[in-house]
Write a protein that holds these residues in place. Sequence first.
Motif, PDB file in Angstrom:
ATOM      1  N   GLU A  83       0.847  -1.203   0.000  1.00 47.84           N
ATOM      2  CA  GLU A  83       0.000   0.000   0.000  1.00 47.84           C
ATOM      3  C   GLU A  83       0.880   1.249   0.000  1.00 47.84           C
ATOM      4  O   GLU A  83       1.885   1.303   0.707  1.00 47.84           O
ATOM      5  N   LEU A  84       0.465   2.241  -0.758  1.00 51.46           N
ATOM      6  CA  LEU A  84       1.236   3.482  -0.833  1.00 51.46           C
ATOM      7  C   LEU A  84       1.382   4.148   0.545  1.00 51.46           C
ATOM      8  O   LEU A  84       2.428   4.704   0.870  1.00 51.46           O
ATOM      9  N   SER A  85       0.336   4.066   1.359  1.00 46.91           N
ATOM     10  CA  SER A  85       0.403   4.687   2.700  1.00 46.91           C
ATOM     11  C   SER A  85       1.513   4.043   3.540  1.00 46.91           C
ATOM     12  O   SER A  85       2.203   4.729   4.301  1.00 46.91           O
ATOM     13  N   ASN A  86       1.706   2.720   3.379  1.00 44.52           N
ATOM     14  CA  ASN A  86       2.788   2.049   4.111  1.00 44.52           C
ATOM     15  C   ASN A  86       4.150   2.519   3.621  1.00 44.52           C
ATOM     16  O   ASN A  86       5.093   2.658   4.405  1.00 44.52           O
ATOM     17  N   ILE A  87       4.244   2.746   2.312  1.00 45.95           N
ATOM     18  CA  ILE A  87       5.500   3.231   1.725  1.00 45.95           C
ATOM     19  C   ILE A  87       5.830   4.618   2.266  1.00 45.95           C
ATOM     20  O   ILE A  87       6.965   4.891   2.648  1.00 45.95           O
ATOM     21  N   ASN A  88       4.822   5.472   2.301  1.00 46.42           N
ATOM     22  CA  ASN A  88       5.057   6.825   2.802  1.00 46.42           C
ATOM     23  C   ASN A  88       5.570   6.803   4.235  1.00 46.42           C
ATOM     24  O   ASN A  88       6.497   7.522   4.581  1.00 46.42           O
ATOM     25  N   GLU A  89       4.972   5.926   5.043  1.00 43.21           N
ATOM     26  CA  GLU A  89       5.411   5.786   6.436  1.00 43.21           C
ATOM     27  C   GLU A  89       6.855   5.297   6.509  1.00 43.21           C
ATOM     28  O   GLU A  89       7.670   5.831   7.249  1.00 43.21           O
ATOM     29  N   TYR A  90       7.125   4.277   5.706  1.00 43.20           N
ATOM     30  CA  TYR A  90       8.466   3.687   5.658  1.00 43.20           C
ATOM     31  C   TYR A  90       9.499   4.742   5.236  1.00 43.20           C
ATOM     32  O   TYR A  90      10.557   4.878   5.841  1.00 43.20           O
ATOM     33  N   LEU A  91       9.158   5.485   4.184  1.00 48.80           N
ATOM     34  CA  LEU A  91      10.096   6.489   3.668  1.00 48.80           C
ATOM     35  C   LEU A  91      10.349   7.585   4.696  1.00 48.80           C
ATOM     36  O   LEU A  91      11.486   8.024   4.887  1.00 48.80           O
ATOM     37  N   GLU A  92       9.293   7.997   5.354  1.00 49.19           N
ATOM     38  CA  GLU A  92       9.425   9.056   6.346  1.00 49.19           C
ATOM     39  C   GLU A  92      10.467   8.669   7.402  1.00 49.19           C
ATOM     40  O   GLU A  92      11.296   9.475   7.809  1.00 49.19           O
ATOM     41  N   LYS A  94      12.808   6.221   7.035  1.00 51.47           N
ATOM     42  CA  LYS A  94      14.086   5.923   6.384  1.00 51.47           C
ATOM     43  C   LYS A  94      14.870   7.196   6.002  1.00 51.47           C
ATOM     44  O   LYS A  94      16.084   7.231   6.065  1.00 51.47           O
ATOM     45  N   LEU A  95      14.143   8.193   5.564  1.00 53.88           N
ATOM     46  CA  LEU A  95      14.796   9.394   5.035  1.00 53.88           C
ATOM     47  C   LEU A  95      15.161  10.410   6.121  1.00 53.88           C
ATOM     48  O   LEU A  95      15.878  11.362   5.849  1.00 53.88           O
ATOM     49  N   LYS A  96      14.677  10.155   7.310  1.00 51.89           N
ATOM     50  CA  LYS A  96      14.879  11.091   8.423  1.00 51.89           C
ATOM     51  C   LYS A  96      16.348  11.483   8.587  1.00 51.89           C
ATOM     52  O   LYS A  96      17.218  10.605   8.676  1.00 51.89           O
ATOM     53  N   SER A  97      16.606  12.765   8.609  1.00 50.82           N
ATOM     54  CA  SER A  97      17.945  13.332   8.845  1.00 50.82           C
ATOM     55  C   SER A  97      18.994  12.918   7.803  1.00 50.82           C
ATOM     56  O   SER A  97      20.184  12.988   8.073  1.00 50.82           O
ATOM     57  N   ARG A  98      18.548  12.467   6.647  1.00 51.27           N
ATOM     58  CA  ARG A  98      19.508  12.032   5.635  1.00 51.27           C
ATOM     59  C   ARG A  98      19.668  13.081   4.531  1.00 51.27           C
ATOM     60  O   ARG A  98      18.794  13.903   4.320  1.00 51.27           O
ATOM     61  N   VAL A  99      20.783  12.926   3.817  1.00 50.97           N
ATOM     62  CA  VAL A  99      20.921  13.595   2.535  1.00 50.97           C
ATOM     63  C   VAL A  99      20.397  12.611   1.507  1.00 50.97           C
ATOM     64  O   VAL A  99      20.860  11.464   1.446  1.00 50.97           O
ATOM     65  N   VAL A 100      19.395  12.998   0.752  1.00 50.64           N
ATOM     66  CA  VAL A 100      18.729  12.081  -0.175  1.00 50.64           C
ATOM     67  C   VAL A 100      18.935  12.565  -1.612  1.00 50.64           C
ATOM     68  O   VAL A 100      18.731  13.742  -1.916  1.00 50.64           O
ATOM     69  N   PHE A 101      19.342  11.630  -2.477  1.00 48.03           N
ATOM     70  CA  PHE A 101      19.507  11.951  -3.900  1.00 48.03           C
ATOM     71  C   PHE A 101      18.394  11.299  -4.701  1.00 48.03           C
ATOM     72  O   PHE A 101      18.067  10.130  -4.482  1.00 48.03           O
ATOM     73  N   CYS A 102      17.825  12.059  -5.631  1.00 49.15           N
ATOM     74  CA  CYS A 102      16.911  11.478  -6.607  1.00 49.15           C
ATOM     75  C   CYS A 102      17.261  12.147  -7.936  1.00 49.15           C
ATOM     76  O   CYS A 102      18.123  13.021  -7.983  1.00 49.15           O
ATOM     77  N   LYS A 103      16.591  11.727  -9.022  1.00 48.91           N
ATOM     78  CA  LYS A 103      16.884  12.378 -10.302  1.00 48.91           C
ATOM     79  C   LYS A 103      15.596  12.764 -11.019  1.00 48.91           C
ATOM     80  O   LYS A 103      14.733  11.927 -11.247  1.00 48.91           O
ATOM     81  N   GLY A 104      15.511  14.029 -11.344  1.00 53.00           N
ATOM     82  CA  GLY A 104      14.366  14.524 -12.121  1.00 53.00           C
ATOM     83  C   GLY A 104      13.371  15.280 -11.258  1.00 53.00           C
ATOM     84  O   GLY A 104      13.091  14.902 -10.131  1.00 53.00           O
ATOM     85  N   LYS A 105      12.861  16.350 -11.840  1.00 53.78           N
ATOM     86  CA  LYS A 105      11.971  17.251 -11.125  1.00 53.78           C
ATOM     87  C   LYS A 105      10.680  16.561 -10.655  1.00 53.78           C
ATOM     88  O   LYS A 105      10.191  16.795  -9.559  1.00 53.78           O
ATOM     89  N   PRO A 116       5.387  16.039   3.554  1.00 57.28           N
ATOM     90  CA  PRO A 116       5.402  17.480   3.791  1.00 57.28           C
ATOM     91  C   PRO A 116       6.137  17.879   5.080  1.00 57.28           C
ATOM     92  O   PRO A 116       6.660  18.978   5.175  1.00 57.28           O
ATOM     93  N   GLU A 117       6.178  16.952   6.043  1.00 56.88           N
ATOM     94  CA  GLU A 117       6.873  17.291   7.292  1.00 56.88           C
ATOM     95  C   GLU A 117       8.285  16.733   7.282  1.00 56.88           C
ATOM     96  O   GLU A 117       8.769  16.200   8.269  1.00 56.88           O
ATOM     97  N   ARG A 118       8.924  16.865   6.161  1.00 60.72           N
ATOM     98  CA  ARG A 118      10.215  16.209   5.970  1.00 60.72           C
ATOM     99  C   ARG A 118      11.316  16.797   6.867  1.00 60.72           C
ATOM    100  O   ARG A 118      11.335  17.989   7.151  1.00 60.72           O
ATOM    101  N   SER A 119      12.226  15.893   7.228  1.00 63.55           N
ATOM    102  CA  SER A 119      13.379  16.315   8.030  1.00 63.55           C
ATOM    103  C   SER A 119      14.643  15.853   7.322  1.00 63.55           C
ATOM    104  O   SER A 119      15.615  15.504   7.935  1.00 63.55           O
ATOM    105  N   PHE A 120      14.575  15.798   5.991  1.00 66.02           N
ATOM    106  CA  PHE A 120      15.745  15.360   5.229  1.00 66.02           C
ATOM    107  C   PHE A 120      16.102  16.419   4.194  1.00 66.02           C
ATOM    108  O   PHE A 120      15.330  17.350   3.953  1.00 66.02           O
TER     109      PHE A 120
END
Length: 174
Positions: A83-92, A94-105, A116-120
């Motif tokens: 489920e997408l909601s589980n992914i969002n929770e997982y990512l939140e 996982k990404l906490k306090s990290r430098v995150v790289f992605c590609k593309g706008k 929206p409440e990101r800490s990365f």
Amino acid sequence: MALIIDLQGFRGSENEFIPKEIAILEENEVSSAMGDDINNNAATKFIIKAPYDLKELPRDIRRQNLWLSKHFHGISWDRGTTELSNINEYLEEKLKSRVVFCKGKEKFNWIIRSMPERSFFLLDLENYGCPSIKVLRKQYGELTRCDDHKGVCSVENVHLFADFIREKIRKNVK
Ligand SMILES: [Zn+2]
């Protein structure tokens, strides 16, 4: 404290991005990519459940999505159980306090909107001269992809991006 993320997806009724495959390459794997050994199996991957039936989409969007399945990433609309909601929770988490790289706008914006409440700290590799997947493959060779779909794969992409970052760092160190 770096992490690389890539997504493959579809189009929704408003032409918005709908994620289907997400791959994440973690800090230690990125670090080892900066050293000598690259573990091509180290990325974590999810296939996300479709948000609704493909039939609910307008015909032209449906056609675009079928094209993506057939000629681009090779993953069908109906695949996936996460489920997408589980992914969002997982990512939140996982990404906490990290430098995150992605590609593309588009992927950059999707990540920002989903958390929206990101800490990365999110960086778009396109702003650092990262070329297309085609060019990266020529440079670094084709890397391991998922064996259950043929086409563009987020698992391969995060490893290609790791190679690109490694080269960039090496050049800067010299
Ligand atoms: Zn894949």
